[in-house]
Design a protein around this motif. Structure first.
Motif, short mmCIF file in Angstrom:
data_model
loop_
_atom_site.label_atom_id
_atom_site.label_comp_id
_atom_site.label_asym_id
_atom_site.label_seq_id
_atom_site.Cartn_x
_atom_site.Cartn_y
_atom_site.Cartn_z
N ALA A 1 -40.36 -67.55 16.10
CA ALA A 1 -41.72 -67.00 16.21
C ALA A 1 -42.74 -67.91 15.52
O ALA A 1 -43.87 -68.06 16.01
N LEU A 2 -42.35 -68.53 14.42
CA LEU A 2 -43.26 -69.42 13.70
C LEU A 2 -43.41 -70.78 14.39
O LEU A 2 -44.40 -71.48 14.17
N GLY A 3 -42.40 -71.17 15.14
CA GLY A 3 -42.41 -72.51 15.74
C GLY A 3 -42.01 -73.59 14.76
O GLY A 3 -42.20 -74.78 15.01
N ARG A 4 -41.44 -73.19 13.64
CA ARG A 4 -40.97 -74.10 12.59
C ARG A 4 -40.06 -73.30 11.66
O ARG A 4 -40.01 -72.07 11.77
N GLU A 5 -39.38 -73.99 10.75
CA GLU A 5 -38.53 -73.28 9.81
C GLU A 5 -39.37 -72.71 8.67
O GLU A 5 -40.22 -73.41 8.10
N TRP A 6 -39.09 -71.46 8.34
CA TRP A 6 -39.73 -70.84 7.18
C TRP A 6 -39.16 -71.50 5.94
O TRP A 6 -37.98 -71.87 5.89
N HIS A 7 -39.98 -71.69 4.90
CA HIS A 7 -39.52 -72.44 3.74
C HIS A 7 -40.10 -71.91 2.43
O HIS A 7 -41.08 -71.16 2.42
N ILE A 8 -39.46 -72.35 1.36
CA ILE A 8 -39.94 -72.13 0.00
C ILE A 8 -40.02 -73.51 -0.65
O ILE A 8 -39.09 -74.32 -0.52
N SER A 9 -41.13 -73.77 -1.33
CA SER A 9 -41.30 -75.03 -2.06
C SER A 9 -41.56 -74.71 -3.52
O SER A 9 -42.11 -73.67 -3.86
N GLY A 10 -41.16 -75.63 -4.38
CA GLY A 10 -41.43 -75.48 -5.80
C GLY A 10 -40.82 -76.62 -6.59
O GLY A 10 -40.08 -77.44 -6.05
N LYS A 11 -41.14 -76.64 -7.86
CA LYS A 11 -40.59 -77.67 -8.75
C LYS A 11 -39.19 -77.27 -9.20
O LYS A 11 -38.93 -76.10 -9.49
N VAL A 12 -38.29 -78.25 -9.25
CA VAL A 12 -36.92 -78.01 -9.69
C VAL A 12 -36.94 -77.82 -11.20
O VAL A 12 -37.47 -78.65 -11.95
N ILE A 13 -36.37 -76.68 -11.63
CA ILE A 13 -36.29 -76.38 -13.06
C ILE A 13 -34.85 -76.55 -13.54
O ILE A 13 -33.91 -76.52 -12.74
N GLU A 14 -34.71 -76.69 -14.82
CA GLU A 14 -33.38 -76.80 -15.40
C GLU A 14 -32.78 -75.41 -15.51
O GLU A 14 -33.44 -74.47 -15.98
N GLY A 15 -31.54 -75.27 -15.05
CA GLY A 15 -30.85 -74.00 -15.14
C GLY A 15 -29.86 -74.01 -16.30
O GLY A 15 -29.93 -74.86 -17.19
N ASP A 16 -28.93 -73.08 -16.27
CA ASP A 16 -27.93 -73.02 -17.35
C ASP A 16 -26.68 -73.83 -17.03
O ASP A 16 -25.72 -73.82 -17.79
N LYS A 17 -26.69 -74.54 -15.93
CA LYS A 17 -25.65 -75.50 -15.54
C LYS A 17 -24.27 -74.89 -15.33
O LYS A 17 -23.27 -75.58 -15.39
N ARG A 18 -24.21 -73.60 -15.03
CA ARG A 18 -22.91 -72.98 -14.75
C ARG A 18 -22.32 -73.48 -13.43
O ARG A 18 -21.13 -73.71 -13.33
N ALA A 19 -23.18 -73.65 -12.41
CA ALA A 19 -22.69 -74.10 -11.10
C ALA A 19 -22.13 -75.52 -11.19
O ALA A 19 -21.18 -75.87 -10.49
N ARG A 20 -22.71 -76.33 -12.04
CA ARG A 20 -22.22 -77.70 -12.23
C ARG A 20 -20.79 -77.69 -12.75
O ARG A 20 -19.96 -78.51 -12.37
N LYS A 21 -20.48 -76.73 -13.63
CA LYS A 21 -19.14 -76.63 -14.21
C LYS A 21 -18.07 -76.30 -13.18
O LYS A 21 -16.91 -76.64 -13.36
N ILE A 22 -18.47 -75.64 -12.08
CA ILE A 22 -17.50 -75.33 -11.02
C ILE A 22 -17.64 -76.29 -9.84
O ILE A 22 -17.21 -76.00 -8.74
N LYS A 23 -18.28 -77.43 -10.09
CA LYS A 23 -18.39 -78.54 -9.13
C LYS A 23 -19.35 -78.27 -7.97
O LYS A 23 -19.23 -78.89 -6.92
N PHE A 24 -20.30 -77.36 -8.16
CA PHE A 24 -21.32 -77.09 -7.15
C PHE A 24 -22.69 -77.08 -7.82
O PHE A 24 -23.32 -76.03 -7.92
N PRO A 25 -23.17 -78.25 -8.27
CA PRO A 25 -24.47 -78.27 -8.95
C PRO A 25 -25.58 -77.79 -8.02
O PRO A 25 -25.51 -77.96 -6.80
N THR A 26 -26.59 -77.16 -8.61
CA THR A 26 -27.68 -76.62 -7.82
C THR A 26 -29.03 -77.12 -8.34
O THR A 26 -29.18 -77.40 -9.53
N ALA A 27 -29.97 -77.21 -7.42
CA ALA A 27 -31.38 -77.43 -7.75
C ALA A 27 -32.02 -76.05 -7.74
O ALA A 27 -31.93 -75.33 -6.75
N ASN A 28 -32.62 -75.68 -8.84
CA ASN A 28 -33.15 -74.32 -9.01
C ASN A 28 -34.67 -74.31 -8.92
O ASN A 28 -35.34 -75.13 -9.55
#
Length: 146
Positions: A22-49
């Protein structure tokens, strides 16, 4: 026939293909990457938060996504929600970018939502969460045909 109220409902329900069409494009969220608590990194799946801004929130859950950093496209999966496995209480967009290992704290990130994979859920331990993330990645790669 398309209307903004139907598009908003599609987004809230996680029906991204309908919203995107309906939009004719992908809906999105934008923002600055913040530092998380790094739990996902410990299980080998780092994330940009990214903390979501004040806009329509999609259904809490896991999505197949395209990610843009400095106009370069990457592929990945995102979890939008409160992270119940770690007793999270604030909404957060966590994105695991496939084959990516750069430090991008403070960079602008745009996450384009392609399709809903599954609802957010609470796992009893990180082992079960890790196994589900592996399945989610396979689902996303099948969708992306990579």
């Amino acid at each position: 026939k398309f209307s903004s109220s139907i598009i908003r409902e599609n987004i809230k329900n996680g029906e991204m293909e309908k919203a995107n069409f309906a939009l004719g494009r992908e809906w999105h969220i934008s923002g600055k990457v913040i530092e998380g608590d790094k739990r996902a990194r410990k299980i080998k799946f780092p994330t940009a938060n990214v903390v979501p801004g004040k806009h329509i929130n999609p259904r809490n859950g896991v999505y197949c996504v395209e990610v843009y950093i400095e106009n370069i496209k990457y592929l990945g999966i995102s979890n939008f929600g409160e992270r119940p496995t770690v007793d999270g209480s604030k909404l957060l967009l966590e994105t695991h970018i496939f084959n990516f290992s750069e430090e991008i704290y403070g960079n602008e990130l745009t996450v384009r939502f392609l399709t809903f994979i599954r609802p957010e859920q609470k796992f009893t331990n990180f082992g079960l969460l890790t196994e589900q993330i592996k399945k989610d990645i396979e689902t996303a790669k099948d969708y992306l045909k990579i």
